[in-house]
Design a protein around this motif. Structure first.
Motif, mmCIF file in Angstrom:
data_model
loop_
_atom_site.group_PDB
_atom_site.id
_atom_site.type_symbol
_atom_site.label_atom_id
_atom_site.label_comp_id
_atom_site.label_asym_id
_atom_site.label_seq_id
_atom_site.Cartn_x
_atom_site.Cartn_y
_atom_site.Cartn_z
ATOM 1 N N LYS A 22 0.830 -1.205 0.000
ATOM 2 C CA LYS A 22 0.000 0.000 0.000
ATOM 3 C C LYS A 22 0.869 1.262 0.000
ATOM 4 C CE LYS A 22 -4.237 -1.692 2.274
ATOM 5 N NZ LYS A 22 -5.214 -0.947 1.437
ATOM 6 N N LEU A 23 1.941 1.239 0.783
ATOM 7 C CA LEU A 23 2.831 2.403 0.816
ATOM 8 C C LEU A 23 3.465 2.655 -0.543
ATOM 9 C CD1 LEU A 23 4.581 1.912 4.279
ATOM 10 C CD2 LEU A 23 3.225 3.902 3.600
ATOM 11 N N ARG A 24 3.956 1.608 -1.175
ATOM 12 C CA ARG A 24 4.647 1.775 -2.451
ATOM 13 C C ARG A 24 3.687 2.084 -3.592
ATOM 14 N NH1 ARG A 24 9.491 2.779 -0.402
ATOM 15 N NH2 ARG A 24 10.727 0.954 0.185
ATOM 16 N N GLU A 25 2.617 1.322 -3.713
ATOM 17 C CA GLU A 25 1.762 1.414 -4.891
ATOM 18 C C GLU A 25 0.640 2.441 -4.758
ATOM 19 O OE1 GLU A 25 0.401 -2.501 -5.853
ATOM 20 O OE2 GLU A 25 2.394 -3.220 -6.431
ATOM 21 N N GLU A 26 0.060 2.564 -3.577
ATOM 22 C CA GLU A 26 -1.069 3.482 -3.410
ATOM 23 C C GLU A 26 -0.625 4.867 -2.948
ATOM 24 O OE1 GLU A 26 -4.046 1.707 -0.929
ATOM 25 O OE2 GLU A 26 -4.076 -0.184 -2.078
ATOM 26 N N GLU A 27 0.425 4.924 -2.142
ATOM 27 C CA GLU A 27 0.901 6.215 -1.623
ATOM 28 C C GLU A 27 2.160 6.710 -2.342
ATOM 29 O OE1 GLU A 27 -0.775 7.932 0.463
ATOM 30 O OE2 GLU A 27 -2.227 6.410 1.097
ATOM 31 N N ASN A 28 2.694 5.891 -3.263
ATOM 32 C CA ASN A 28 3.939 6.241 -3.958
ATOM 33 C C ASN A 28 5.052 6.627 -2.972
ATOM 34 O OD1 ASN A 28 3.147 5.794 -6.613
ATOM 35 N ND2 ASN A 28 2.186 7.812 -6.768
ATOM 36 N N PHE A 29 5.126 5.900 -1.862
ATOM 37 C CA PHE A 29 6.112 6.199 -0.828
ATOM 38 C C PHE A 29 7.475 5.680 -1.265
ATOM 39 C CE2 PHE A 29 8.207 5.020 3.281
ATOM 40 C CZ PHE A 29 8.319 6.302 3.796
ATOM 41 N N GLY A 30 8.464 6.572 -1.334
ATOM 42 C CA GLY A 30 9.809 6.198 -1.732
ATOM 43 C C GLY A 30 10.777 6.104 -0.584
ATOM 44 N N GLY A 31 10.287 6.252 0.654
ATOM 45 C CA GLY A 31 11.165 6.190 1.816
ATOM 46 C C GLY A 31 11.572 4.765 2.160
ATOM 47 N N TYR A 32 12.383 4.671 3.196
ATOM 48 C CA TYR A 32 12.949 3.384 3.607
ATOM 49 C C TYR A 32 11.894 2.506 4.276
ATOM 50 C CZ TYR A 32 16.078 0.160 6.066
ATOM 51 O OH TYR A 32 16.708 -0.948 6.549
ATOM 52 N N ILE A 33 11.877 1.223 3.913
ATOM 53 C CA ILE A 33 10.999 0.240 4.561
ATOM 54 C C ILE A 33 11.822 -0.986 4.931
ATOM 55 C CG2 ILE A 33 9.012 -1.299 4.326
ATOM 56 C CD1 ILE A 33 7.771 0.655 2.395
ATOM 57 N N HIS A 34 11.783 -1.318 6.206
ATOM 58 C CA HIS A 34 12.451 -2.525 6.713
ATOM 59 C C HIS A 34 11.355 -3.435 7.252
ATOM 60 C CE1 HIS A 34 15.900 -4.262 9.416
ATOM 61 N NE2 HIS A 34 14.988 -5.189 9.142
ATOM 62 N N LEU A 35 11.250 -4.646 6.680
ATOM 63 C CA LEU A 35 10.245 -5.606 7.118
ATOM 64 C C LEU A 35 10.904 -6.791 7.813
ATOM 65 C CD1 LEU A 35 7.779 -5.914 4.078
ATOM 66 C CD2 LEU A 35 7.542 -4.483 6.125
ATOM 67 N N LYS A 36 10.232 -7.291 8.818
ATOM 68 C CA LYS A 36 10.681 -8.517 9.457
ATOM 69 C C LYS A 36 10.274 -9.694 8.573
ATOM 70 C CE LYS A 36 12.396 -8.265 12.620
ATOM 71 N NZ LYS A 36 13.831 -8.089 12.869
ATOM 72 N N ALA A 37 11.222 -10.593 8.329
ATOM 73 C CA ALA A 37 10.927 -11.808 7.572
ATOM 74 C C ALA A 37 10.579 -12.911 8.563
ATOM 75 C CB ALA A 37 12.127 -12.210 6.716
ATOM 76 N N ALA A 38 9.337 -13.339 8.560
ATOM 77 C CA ALA A 38 8.910 -14.368 9.509
ATOM 78 C C ALA A 38 9.577 -15.691 9.164
ATOM 79 C CB ALA A 38 7.388 -14.519 9.465
ATOM 80 N N PRO A 39 10.347 -16.285 10.084
ATOM 81 C CA PRO A 39 11.004 -17.563 9.801
ATOM 82 C C PRO A 39 9.985 -18.622 9.385
ATOM 83 C CG PRO A 39 11.875 -16.618 11.821
ATOM 84 C CD PRO A 39 10.692 -15.785 11.433
ATOM 85 N N GLY A 40 10.260 -19.272 8.261
ATOM 86 C CA GLY A 40 9.352 -20.295 7.769
ATOM 87 C C GLY A 40 8.379 -19.813 6.723
ATOM 88 N N ALA A 41 8.376 -18.509 6.413
ATOM 89 C CA ALA A 41 7.481 -17.987 5.375
ATOM 90 C C ALA A 41 7.879 -18.554 4.015
ATOM 91 C CB ALA A 41 7.530 -16.465 5.353
ATOM 92 N N SER A 42 6.914 -18.686 3.118
ATOM 93 C CA SER A 42 7.171 -19.284 1.809
ATOM 94 C C SER A 42 8.085 -18.404 0.967
ATOM 95 C CB SER A 42 5.852 -19.508 1.064
ATOM 96 O OG SER A 42 5.284 -18.266 0.682
#
Length: 424
Positions: A129-149
């Motif tokens: 939503k931030l990237r595509e709907e808000e065109n947000f170009g700032g930094y995004i750090h996401l937690k990668a849930a262990p075991g995610a596909s």
């Protein structure tokens, strides 16, 4: 129903225990009429007293979690107040805070809801939503849930500048005792997937002019220090293997701090912040100074780093036969092992000596930490301090000038910013 302000108070506080929130090493161009951007030098503009970056909106999507990790305040059995954001609420908070110049980006983690894939889907929805709907170009750090596909990790990496799967403990035996729902195998499998996606993205960029980058800021992880009796030697060996196998950008170390809601069966002893600091220094030696973990470990008396001396100085004192180092003749790799001389100053010395002999006063002008370096180097004008190199009295020159008690990192020498500058 919990209002948005209360959610923010609960979930911002719950996120403070995750220290892997640095934001350097990423570049993302702003879209036309978009909001925010990242810069090559990073966006960490301000720090808390213990050296943590505070320029990011740091949140948990929720502190509800199906796992029961003893060291975590958000564990399933913890009697804390629970809250959960809707993805759109985090999007709105991020954009509003950014427009008010409070933040430069978003660090978003979460407790595990239902399973790893469901949690990852919700985190991705925020970033999308931030990237595509808000065109947000700032930094995004996401937690990668262990075991995610792998498919979900691929989606996350398209939107995020950095991903981090926290390994938490260096040994499986530690996880078996404190976090029975987690395994090193599963977390490292997630790291391996991210590394392969990064490699594929870089290969594609060589052949496709407009290929989309995959987590340009790389991946990181966190290790909790002191929740078990595991020694620093095991932690350093694990960190080195993670750098080698998965090309992590950083391993972060978090000194275990017993909180009101952590498992009462865990030790109530506060882990000295200086221990965390020494691990960062040793980590820096492995990544930038050509040391191996085994070399550092060989200097340890009980498996733990010396709290009174930085690991480079401790190594030099145990290997006096390799000193003094002649700064006018020595190799770059050997000069990097001199206490008090950092990477940048080694390169400056090498450049200087091409034109003239390097003297003691030249090193002083370079602002080298001569209170440590002077005992281990030989200059064109000799340097009388090296006469003490073989003396038993030399150890006393580096005895701690402070009592051995809990300190803020800003009370230490060198400071975190000195370590960042490479002067160790």
């Amino acid at each position: 129903m919990i209002d948005l302000r209360t959610k923010l108070e609960i979930l911002a506080d719950a996120a403070k225990y995750d220290v892997s929130c640095a934001s350097s090493g990423s570049y993302r161009k702003r879209k036309e009429k978009g909001t925010g951007n990242t810069e090559g030098m990073g966006i960490c503009h301000s720090y808390t007293p213990d050296g943590r970056c505070i320029s990011l909106l740091k949140l948990l999507l929720t502190n509800i979690c199906i796992w029961d990790c003893s060291y975590c305040v958000n564990r399933r059995s913890s009697d804390i107040r629970r809250a959960r954001f809707r993805p759109q609420e985090i999007v709105d908070l991020t954009i509003n805070f950014y427009k008010r110049n409070y933040i430069e980006g978003l660090f978003l983690s979460s407790g595990i809801i239902r399973n790893a894939d469901h949690t990852m889907e919700l985190l991705i929805e925020v970033a999308r939503k931030l990237r595509e709907e808000e065109n947000f170009g700032g930094y995004i750090h996401l937690k990668a849930a262990p075991g995610a596909s792998a498919e979900l990790l691929q989606q996350a990496g398209i939107y995020a500048d950095r991903l981090s799967a926290n390994i938490e403990m260096p040994l499986q035996s530690d996880l078996d005792m404190l976090a029975p729902d987690k395994t090193l195998v599963e977390t490292e499998r997630t790291m391996k997937t991210i590394r392969h996606k990064i490699d594929e993205s870089r290969d594609a960029a060589k052949h496709q002019k407009h290929s989309s980058p995959f987590v340009p800021g790389g991946q990181s992880t966190q290790i909790v220090v002191g929740a078990t009796a595991t020694k620093d030697s095991s932690i350093l060996i694990k960190a080195e293997s993670l750098y080698r196998e998965y090309r992590l950008r950083r391993v972060y170390y978090s000194a275990f701090s017993p909180a009101h809601f952590t498992d009462p069966q865990l030790s109530k002893t506060l882990v000295p912040t200086i221990r965390e600091h020494r691990l960062y220094e040793a980590d820096w030696l492995v990544r930038h100074y050509g040391f191996s973990a085994d070399e550092i470990i060989a200097t340890l008396d009980d498996g733990n780093l010396d709290l009174e001396k930085d690991p480079k100085l401790a190594w030099a004192l145990k290997h006096r036969e390799m000193f003094p180092v002649d700064v006018n003749r020595a190799s770059r790799s050997m000069m990097l092992r001199v206490p008090g001389i950092g990477v940048k100053n080694v390169d400056r010395i090498i450049k200087m000596r091409r034109h003239r002999q390097v003297r003691f006063e030249d090193l002083v002008r370079l602002r080298i930490s001569m209170n440590r370096a002077k005992w281990f180097i030989k200059t064109a004008d000799h340097n009388a301090f090296v006469l003490e190199l073989d003396s038993e009295r030399l150890e006393t020159q580096f005895e701690a000038k402070h009592p051995n008690h809990q300190l803020s990192l800003f009370d230490l020498t060198p400071s975190p910013l000195t370590v960042i500058a490479g002067e160790i």
